[in-house]
Design a protein around this motif. Structure first.
Motif, PDB file in Angstrom:
ATOM      1  N   GLY A 198      52.023  47.933  89.879  1.00 41.47           N
ATOM      2  CA  GLY A 198      51.205  46.665  89.496  1.00 41.47           C
ATOM      3  C   GLY A 198      51.414  46.229  88.130  1.00 41.47           C
ATOM      4  O   GLY A 198      50.920  45.088  87.906  1.00 41.47           O
ATOM      5  N   VAL A 199      52.126  46.875  87.211  1.00 43.07           N
ATOM      6  CA  VAL A 199      52.788  46.111  85.786  1.00 43.07           C
ATOM      7  C   VAL A 199      53.872  45.464  86.040  1.00 43.07           C
ATOM      8  O   VAL A 199      55.118  46.103  86.645  1.00 43.07           O
ATOM      9  N   THR A 200      53.975  44.064  85.834  1.00 43.87           N
ATOM     10  CA  THR A 200      55.315  43.404  85.745  1.00 43.87           C
ATOM     11  C   THR A 200      55.516  42.679  84.414  1.00 43.87           C
ATOM     12  O   THR A 200      54.643  42.977  83.555  1.00 43.87           O
ATOM     13  N   ILE A 201      56.688  41.978  84.243  1.00 42.15           N
ATOM     14  CA  ILE A 201      57.039  41.228  83.300  1.00 42.15           C
ATOM     15  C   ILE A 201      55.936  40.352  82.751  1.00 42.15           C
ATOM     16  O   ILE A 201      55.621  39.910  81.639  1.00 42.15           O
ATOM     17  N   ALA A 202      55.524  39.619  84.233  1.00 42.76           N
ATOM     18  CA  ALA A 202      54.277  38.533  83.651  1.00 42.76           C
ATOM     19  C   ALA A 202      53.069  39.291  83.200  1.00 42.76           C
ATOM     20  O   ALA A 202      52.380  38.561  82.174  1.00 42.76           O
ATOM     21  N   THR A 203      52.695  40.423  83.390  1.00 39.77           N
ATOM     22  CA  THR A 203      51.753  41.227  82.869  1.00 39.77           C
ATOM     23  C   THR A 203      51.769  41.273  81.335  1.00 39.77           C
ATOM     24  O   THR A 203      50.802  40.918  80.532  1.00 39.77           O
ATOM     25  N   VAL A 204      53.054  41.721  80.818  1.00 50.64           N
ATOM     26  CA  VAL A 204      53.234  41.852  79.567  1.00 50.64           C
ATOM     27  C   VAL A 204      53.364  40.555  78.784  1.00 50.64           C
ATOM     28  O   VAL A 204      52.711  40.194  77.750  1.00 50.64           O
ATOM     29  N   GLU A 205      53.801  39.376  79.459  1.00 49.17           N
ATOM     30  CA  GLU A 205      53.659  37.962  78.802  1.00 49.17           C
ATOM     31  C   GLU A 205      52.596  37.633  78.636  1.00 49.17           C
ATOM     32  O   GLU A 205      52.055  37.090  77.445  1.00 49.17           O
ATOM     33  N   THR A 206      51.496  37.836  79.745  1.00 46.41           N
ATOM     34  CA  THR A 206      49.886  37.418  79.331  1.00 46.41           C
ATOM     35  C   THR A 206      49.301  38.259  78.276  1.00 46.41           C
ATOM     36  O   THR A 206      48.594  37.572  77.381  1.00 46.41           O
ATOM     37  N   LEU A 207      49.824  39.526  77.880  1.00 46.78           N
ATOM     38  CA  LEU A 207      49.404  40.523  77.096  1.00 46.78           C
ATOM     39  C   LEU A 207      49.882  39.866  75.451  1.00 46.78           C
ATOM     40  O   LEU A 207      48.940  39.778  74.827  1.00 46.78           O
ATOM     41  N   VAL A 208      51.029  39.297  75.775  1.00 46.50           N
ATOM     42  CA  VAL A 208      51.679  38.930  74.396  1.00 46.50           C
ATOM     43  C   VAL A 208      50.992  37.592  74.004  1.00 46.50           C
ATOM     44  O   VAL A 208      50.628  37.386  72.666  1.00 46.50           O
ATOM     45  N   ARG A 209      50.753  36.747  75.095  1.00 49.29           N
ATOM     46  CA  ARG A 209      50.053  35.307  74.627  1.00 49.29           C
ATOM     47  C   ARG A 209      48.819  35.300  74.491  1.00 49.29           C
ATOM     48  O   ARG A 209      48.387  34.420  73.645  1.00 49.29           O
ATOM     49  N   SER A 210      47.923  36.174  75.090  1.00 48.28           N
ATOM     50  CA  SER A 210      46.537  35.869  75.211  1.00 48.28           C
ATOM     51  C   SER A 210      45.824  37.215  75.357  1.00 48.28           C
ATOM     52  O   SER A 210      44.489  37.170  75.485  1.00 48.28           O
ATOM     53  N   GLY A 211      46.597  38.262  74.927  1.00 52.10           N
ATOM     54  CA  GLY A 211      45.848  39.509  75.087  1.00 52.10           C
ATOM     55  C   GLY A 211      45.668  40.099  73.619  1.00 52.10           C
ATOM     56  O   GLY A 211      45.841  39.513  72.640  1.00 52.10           O
ATOM     57  N   PRO A 212      45.496  41.525  73.713  1.00 51.14           N
ATOM     58  CA  PRO A 212      45.203  42.075  72.319  1.00 51.14           C
ATOM     59  C   PRO A 212      46.236  41.992  71.489  1.00 51.14           C
ATOM     60  O   PRO A 212      47.781  41.879  71.835  1.00 51.14           O
ATOM     61  N   PRO A 213      46.257  41.678  70.018  1.00 51.00           N
ATOM     62  CA  PRO A 213      47.232  41.324  69.221  1.00 51.00           C
ATOM     63  C   PRO A 213      48.460  42.254  68.795  1.00 51.00           C
ATOM     64  O   PRO A 213      49.462  41.825  68.646  1.00 51.00           O
ATOM     65  N   GLN A 214      48.309  43.670  69.227  1.00 48.74           N
ATOM     66  CA  GLN A 214      49.336  44.639  69.146  1.00 48.74           C
ATOM     67  C   GLN A 214      50.355  44.429  70.065  1.00 48.74           C
ATOM     68  O   GLN A 214      51.448  44.934  69.699  1.00 48.74           O
ATOM     69  N   PHE A 215      49.962  43.619  71.322  1.00 50.87           N
ATOM     70  CA  PHE A 215      51.326  43.363  72.022  1.00 50.87           C
ATOM     71  C   PHE A 215      52.318  42.415  71.431  1.00 50.87           C
ATOM     72  O   PHE A 215      53.166  42.155  72.208  1.00 50.87           O
ATOM     73  N   ARG A 216      51.880  41.692  70.486  1.00 47.85           N
ATOM     74  CA  ARG A 216      52.638  40.516  70.169  1.00 47.85           C
ATOM     75  C   ARG A 216      53.993  41.046  69.533  1.00 47.85           C
ATOM     76  O   ARG A 216      55.087  40.220  69.376  1.00 47.85           O
ATOM     77  N   ALA A 217      54.173  42.216  69.087  1.00 43.34           N
ATOM     78  CA  ALA A 217      55.298  42.921  68.768  1.00 43.34           C
ATOM     79  C   ALA A 217      56.295  42.952  69.882  1.00 43.34           C
ATOM     80  O   ALA A 217      57.634  43.042  69.473  1.00 43.34           O
ATOM     81  N   LEU A 218      56.083  42.785  71.062  1.00 49.18           N
ATOM     82  CA  LEU A 218      57.006  42.852  72.092  1.00 49.18           C
ATOM     83  C   LEU A 218      57.777  41.496  72.047  1.00 49.18           C
ATOM     84  O   LEU A 218      58.504  41.424  72.888  1.00 49.18           O
ATOM     85  N   ALA A 219      57.196  40.463  71.708  1.00 49.77           N
ATOM     86  CA  ALA A 219      57.980  39.186  71.592  1.00 49.77           C
ATOM     87  C   ALA A 219      59.014  39.242  70.479  1.00 49.77           C
ATOM     88  O   ALA A 219      58.758  38.564  69.396  1.00 49.77           O
ATOM     89  N   ASN A 220      59.973  39.933  70.671  1.00 47.70           N
ATOM     90  CA  ASN A 220      60.890  40.449  69.665  1.00 47.70           C
ATOM     91  C   ASN A 220      62.274  40.557  70.212  1.00 47.70           C
ATOM     92  O   ASN A 220      62.425  41.172  71.473  1.00 47.70           O
ATOM     93  N   PRO A 221      63.440  39.778  69.780  1.00 46.34           N
ATOM     94  CA  PRO A 221      64.709  39.793  70.490  1.00 46.34           C
ATOM     95  C   PRO A 221      65.137  41.247  70.380  1.00 46.34           C
ATOM     96  O   PRO A 221      66.128  41.468  71.502  1.00 46.34           O
ATOM     97  N   ARG A 222      64.963  42.086  70.025  1.00 46.71           N
ATOM     98  CA  ARG A 222      65.313  43.412  70.104  1.00 46.71           C
ATOM     99  C   ARG A 222      64.545  44.303  71.250  1.00 46.71           C
ATOM    100  O   ARG A 222      65.053  45.461  71.731  1.00 46.71           O
TER     101      ARG A 222
END
Length: 502
Positions: A198-222
């Motif tokens: 049930g977890v997909t890349i789209a899930t993570v993109e949603t969390l990065v853009r509109s979810g809990p702020p700690q997930f923004r660290a995943l928007a990193n080139p590394r």
């Protein structure tokens, strides 16, 4: 030449990587499957003292005895904990860490939090838990493997392998917290999602853009991501694809999530309505936004989503989206209430529920509040906290509202206590009015829980009023500044106010 260290999840050992390792070696890679102490062919070495530190040392020792200058560490499921612990101690030897259908544990996290089996979690969380298990967690029965992860794609012979070679998991490996110094912070990282869970890349993109702020660290080139369309054990169900993905990950490939560096975090985005400030009184973790009115007034308690990191500032009750709703409610003549609750992790719903119940009692006891006219309004993953109120609505609860809610634990949220399922609780909601605002561009897994909820509500003729924002995203009341969002917010407040005044 790429060198891989492969570390498997609970109950398994190096044997589980045989086919994947064969394919990696066929591509010219150096491969080292590792069996952790107490598992696989090393299960005779387990003892009451076998814990996470033991397994970290297993990985460190292997790293120290390999000649390859740089290693790709692959941690499947629980094994990401010892993998990260070892990488933190030998960062100079690691070229990449791969989270294979695994979580993102931080310093102080215990693997127990992500154990899918609720019964095991509950037993181990008790002070006498490990002793009750004789310091070991029994191997799952043949029909229980799905409780530890999706078995989609596993042929019968692979399930038979799991049964035949599995070993009890030492309890200490799950209850001992992971300790990290931060030395691995700059290492390249890859997440591999097995999408049948049930977890997909789209899930993570949603969390990065509109979810809990700690997930923004995943928007990193590394940080890169891959998906494999299979269940939780891809090394058994699709070893060819897994080997391909690991080689691509080692080469630095994979999907990257982008977020503008100057983009305002979701939790700081302004509310879609321009609402003037109202008098506000802070009592503990509760803020009362007060109307211009004499005598006790109805109240709306706004329940934030999450999980939200405990150290984040400002805390949710000061986020513009919640203060905006509360001020707007106050401008309509009711007391708008924002509250901070303890949903810091997926395992914290019980604590958050207690916090909300205490906040509601505090609000009802305030002389400026009509204790018999209360509404509760839930947002995002805070929607799971509606469960208790739907299951047995008190007479003073006049309405439950929800914006872009999660109404059942989505796939991959197995750490959530099974008690929190509004889709089941709505069956006993009776005549309680429910105002549900949906985002047309909602994340698919979240939207699925809403549709399940509506079907359950229809089956018992529950009182549901739905408001749709066709072009709205998750968090539309802060993310999408458009007329549809503003109209939906006003319509939802109209509906809630009408029920409070009925």
């Amino acid at each position: 030449m790429t060198a891989f260290v492969l570390v498997s999840g609970p109950f398994t050992g190096g044997w589980i990587w045989r086919e994947t390792a064969e394919r990696l070696r066929g591509s010219g890679a150096e491969v080292h499957p590792l069996t952790l102490t107490g598992l696989g062919e090393r299960q005779h070495l387990a003892g009451p003292g076998t814990d996470l530190e033991t397994h970290i040392e297993d990985v460190v020792q292997l790293i120290d005895h390999l000649d390859a200058p740089e290693l790709v560490l692959v941690g499947h499921d629980y094994a990401i904990h010892p993998v990260l612990g070892a990488a933190d101690r030998r960062p100079e030897r690691i070229s990449r860490v791969v989270h294979l259908d695994a979580g993102l544990p931080q310093d102080g996290d215990a693997a127990l939090a992500l154990v899918p089996d609720q019964e095991v979690r509950e037993r181990l969380m008790r002070p006498d838990g490990p002793a009750e298990h004789n310091w070991r967690i029994p191997v799952p029965q043949p029909d229980e493997w799905q409780r530890w992860g999706s078995t989609a794609g596993l042929p019968a012979e692979a399930l038979a392998q799991l049964d035949r070679y599995a070993a009890p998991q030492p309890s200490g490996t799950l209850v001992q917290p992971l300790r990290l110094t931060g030395r691995l912070a700059g290492l390249p990282t890859t997440g591999v999602f097995c999408t049948a869970g049930g977890v997909t890349i789209a899930t993570v993109e949603t969390l990065v853009r509109s979810g809990p702020p700690q997930f923004r660290a995943l928007a990193n080139p590394r940080v890169s991501f891959f998906e494999i369309a299979t269940g939780h054990w891809p090394m058994l169900s699709d070893p060819d694809e897994l080997a391909t993905v690991l080689l691509r990950a080692a080469a630095g490939e994979g999907h990257r999530i982008t977020a503008s560096g100057d983009e305002e975090p979701f939790y700081l985005k302004p509310f879609v309505l321009d609402v003037p400030e109202r008098p506000r009184e802070r009592i503990g973790s509760v803020d009362l936004h007060l109307p211009d009115a004499d005598g006790p007034r109805p109240a709306v308690v706004f329940v934030h989503g999450g999980p939200v990191a405990a150290e984040l500032r400002p805390t949710p009750r000061d986020w513009p989206v919640y203060t905006g709703h509360a001020r707007y409610a106050a401008s309509r003549g009711v007391v708008g209430v924002t509250v901070d609750h303890g949903l810091h992790d997926l395992t914290d719903y019980a604590q958050a529920a207690e916090d909300i119940a205490a906040a509601v009692e505090l609000v009802r006891a305030d002389p400026r509040v009509d204790a018999d006219r209360i509404a509760l309004w839930f947002f995002s993953a805070g929607g799971l906290l509606a469960t208790d109120w739907l299951a047995a609505p008190p007479s003073w609860l006049r309405c439950v509202a929800a914006n872009y809610p999660v109404l059942a634990p989505p796939p991959g949220w197995s750490a959530v206590d099974a008690r929190f399922r509004p889709v089941a609780a709505v069956r006993t909601a009776g005549d309680l009015p429910i105002v549900l605002t949906r985002a047309g561009l909602e994340h698919a897994e979240f939207a699925g829980t809403v549709e399940e909820f509506l079907a359950a509500a229809k089956a018992v003729d529950a009182r549901i009023e739905t408001i749709d924002v066709a072009a709205g995203h998750h968090g539309f009341d802060a993310a999408d500044h458009m007329d549809d969002s503003r109209h939906a917010v006003a319509a939802a407040h109209d509906a809630v106010l009408a029920h409070l005044q009925a």
